[in-house]
Design a protein around this motif. Structure first.
Motif, mmCIF file in Angstrom:
data_model
loop_
_atom_site.group_PDB
_atom_site.id
_atom_site.type_symbol
_atom_site.label_atom_id
_atom_site.label_comp_id
_atom_site.label_asym_id
_atom_site.label_seq_id
_atom_site.Cartn_x
_atom_site.Cartn_y
_atom_site.Cartn_z
ATOM 1 N N GLU A 167 69.635 -41.947 58.663
ATOM 2 C CA GLU A 167 70.152 -42.380 59.959
ATOM 3 C C GLU A 167 69.205 -41.894 61.041
ATOM 4 O O GLU A 167 68.355 -41.050 60.796
ATOM 5 C CB GLU A 167 71.567 -41.846 60.213
ATOM 6 N N SER A 168 69.343 -42.426 62.250
ATOM 7 C CA SER A 168 68.493 -41.987 63.353
ATOM 8 C C SER A 168 68.866 -40.566 63.761
ATOM 9 O O SER A 168 70.054 -40.213 63.823
ATOM 10 C CB SER A 168 68.642 -42.931 64.547
ATOM 11 N N LEU A 169 67.844 -39.752 64.055
ATOM 12 C CA LEU A 169 68.055 -38.344 64.357
ATOM 13 C C LEU A 169 67.303 -37.937 65.619
ATOM 14 O O LEU A 169 66.224 -38.458 65.906
ATOM 15 C CB LEU A 169 67.571 -37.464 63.199
ATOM 16 N N ASP A 170 67.873 -37.000 66.354
ATOM 17 C CA ASP A 170 67.196 -36.339 67.465
ATOM 18 C C ASP A 170 66.644 -35.009 66.967
ATOM 19 O O ASP A 170 67.368 -34.242 66.312
ATOM 20 C CB ASP A 170 68.155 -36.058 68.617
ATOM 21 N N GLU B 129 65.519 -44.852 58.462
ATOM 22 C CA GLU B 129 64.715 -45.443 57.400
ATOM 23 C C GLU B 129 63.272 -45.700 57.821
ATOM 24 O O GLU B 129 62.620 -46.615 57.333
ATOM 25 C CB GLU B 129 65.378 -46.728 56.881
ATOM 26 N N GLU B 130 62.769 -44.860 58.734
ATOM 27 C CA GLU B 130 61.369 -44.952 59.160
ATOM 28 C C GLU B 130 60.700 -43.609 58.935
ATOM 29 O O GLU B 130 61.218 -42.569 59.349
ATOM 30 C CB GLU B 130 61.286 -45.355 60.629
ATOM 31 N N THR C 275 74.172 -37.437 57.799
ATOM 32 C CA THR C 275 74.256 -37.402 56.343
ATOM 33 C C THR C 275 72.961 -36.952 55.700
ATOM 34 O O THR C 275 72.939 -36.602 54.526
ATOM 35 C CB THR C 275 74.638 -38.799 55.797
ATOM 36 N N THR C 276 71.866 -36.978 56.464
ATOM 37 C CA THR C 276 70.605 -36.475 55.943
ATOM 38 C C THR C 276 70.732 -34.981 55.669
ATOM 39 O O THR C 276 71.052 -34.203 56.565
ATOM 40 C CB THR C 276 69.462 -36.714 56.947
ATOM 41 N N ARG C 277 70.509 -34.587 54.439
ATOM 42 C CA ARG C 277 70.730 -33.183 54.076
ATOM 43 C C ARG C 277 69.597 -32.273 54.509
ATOM 44 O O ARG C 277 69.805 -31.149 54.893
ATOM 45 C CB ARG C 277 70.951 -33.075 52.564
#
Length: 416
Positions: free
Chosen positions: A252-255, A280-281, A339-341
């Motif tokens: 997902e997009s993250l800051d 996803e980049e 959700t990114t661990r």
């Protein structure tokens, strides 16, 4: 009227030869002592310079501790935990500085209050009674916003209190030139093959030397490091994520947000301090911050003499010692749980400039005085070996809010 700070806002002896600074930070080691704050001003225990632990206040009960300030000197107090705090005169009739911390979900608060020498650019107004007072009271009480977050670590665990006391200066000196306050970078250099674990506790930062480190960042949790910076030197820090070569793309997009703090835990980092990672980049992005040179004269920086770092942040780059770098990764949507661990990243730290001598101080009689002990001006937190005894200030939720001298500032705020 309370004072305000806005945020649009070295070992025991560093081997620097003839140019050794007049003051160098040391690691105090060991768990901070426990101090029981009193419920009456007259019984307030004395807080000496250093780190302390105390039980958080409950309900609206006010608790007190005393601080002795040298005539013409300065006092700062940083509190890890969500409380309202104020420094008052001994009788409680005059408020010299006040601040309140805010909570969002289970985010732990941070509060910073201080009393500067009279006629300071950092504290442009203070009652006459505060300007001359040597006996001061630190008052704490439960923060209003914490009442709905009973699960917060700040509501159940001990508070950490960092106190610094600076004697009267013979002369503060002049601020650093504007061009020395402009942007500098912490470049990426070769990194060890193994990743470096970095603490997620504000009260127990990981000690690092200048250089580049492979790190893993956990969304919703801080990464906290510290590095020594001497008089006349500058700190630059950057975070590259996802780390190139990792072939990683977040789900997902993250800051990614980055901030720097002084030895007193005042915000000092200039620069954007934020990077947006797209879902996803795998393209590497960089967040970066930098400080002004460490110079006691920077307390006199104003709008006309400020460079890129900014006025309020340059005004607190005034003490040599441990400087703190705090990284936070969060989901871009406020109501979204990441959700990114684990996010592979690179943490870069650079200390720039040749160390110089520090300022000189005077005693109550106006004669020259020795430079303060290291622990009097620079709070190193607890050592790695004692970190288990420190307050576990783990950060969750979507926003990390800093309250600094009556101004609640989001130093690691979300960037939509």
């Amino acid at each position: 009227m309370p004072s305000r700070v806005t945020a649009a806002a070295l070992g025991a002896a560093i081997l620097l030869g003839a140019s050794a600074p007049a003051y160098a930070a040391t690691d105090p080691g060991g768990a901070p002592p426990v101090v029981q704050f009193s419920t009456a001003r007259g019984d307030a225990p004395v807080l000496r310079p250093g780190m302390h632990r105390t039980a958080p206040p409950t309900g609206r009960t006010e608790r007190y501790a005393a601080i002795t300030r040298p005539q013409g000197g300065a006092v700062t107090v940083a509190i890890f935990g969500s409380v309202d705090a104020a420094i008052t005169t001994a009788d409680g009739k005059n408020t010299c500085s006040s601040s309140g911390a805010s909570l969002s979900n289970d985010v732990t608060g941070y509060t910073f209050v201080y009393v500067d020498p009279a006629h300071s650019e950092r504290q442009t107004y203070q009652p006459d009674e505060c300007a001359s007072a040597t006996d001061l009271i630190l008052r704490i009480r439960s923060d209003d916003s914490s009442s709905s977050s009973s699960s917060s670590a700040a509501a159940t665990g001990p508070l950490q209190v960092a106190v610094t006391v600076e004697p009267k200066l013979a002369a503060a000196g002049s601020p650093s030139p504007k061009d020395q306050q402009n942007k500098i970078a912490a470049p990426s250099t070769s990194t060890p093959a193994a990743e470096r674990a970095v603490s997620d506790r504000l009260a127990a930062p990981t000690s690092l030397e200048p250089g580049s480190y492979r790190v893993s960042l956990t969304p919703g949790r801080l990464a906290v490091a510290r590095v020594r910076v001497g008089w006349g030197q500058r700190l630059a820090a950057s975070v590259d994520a996802p780390r190139n070569g990792s072939n990683f793309a977040p789900s997902e997009s993250l800051d990614v947000a980055l901030a720097a703090f002084s030895p007193q835990w005042a915000p000092v980092g200039g620069g954007d301090g934020s990077a947006l990672l797209f879902k996803e980049e795998s393209t590497e992005r960089t967040a970066s911050v930098y400080t002004a040179p460490v110079n006691r004269g920077n307390s006199k920086v104003d709008y006309d003499t400020a460079g890129d770092v900014g006025t309020s942040r340059a005004q607190w780059t005034t003490v040599a010692g441990w400087y703190y770098v705090v990284v936070r990764v969060s989901a871009t949507q406020q109501d979204q749980q990441p959700t990114t661990r684990s996010l592979p990243a690179r943490l870069n730290l650079a200390v720039v400039g040749t160390p110089t001598a520090g300022p000189t101080y005077v005693g109550a009689d106006g004669t020259a005085a020795a430079a303060p002990a290291a622990t009097q001006l620079s709070q190193g937190g607890t050592s790695d070996s004692a970190s288990g005894a420190a307050t576990a200030l783990r950060i969750g939720g979507s926003v990390f809010v800093v309250a600094a001298a009556a101004a609640v500032v989001a130093f690691l705020r979300r960037r939509a």
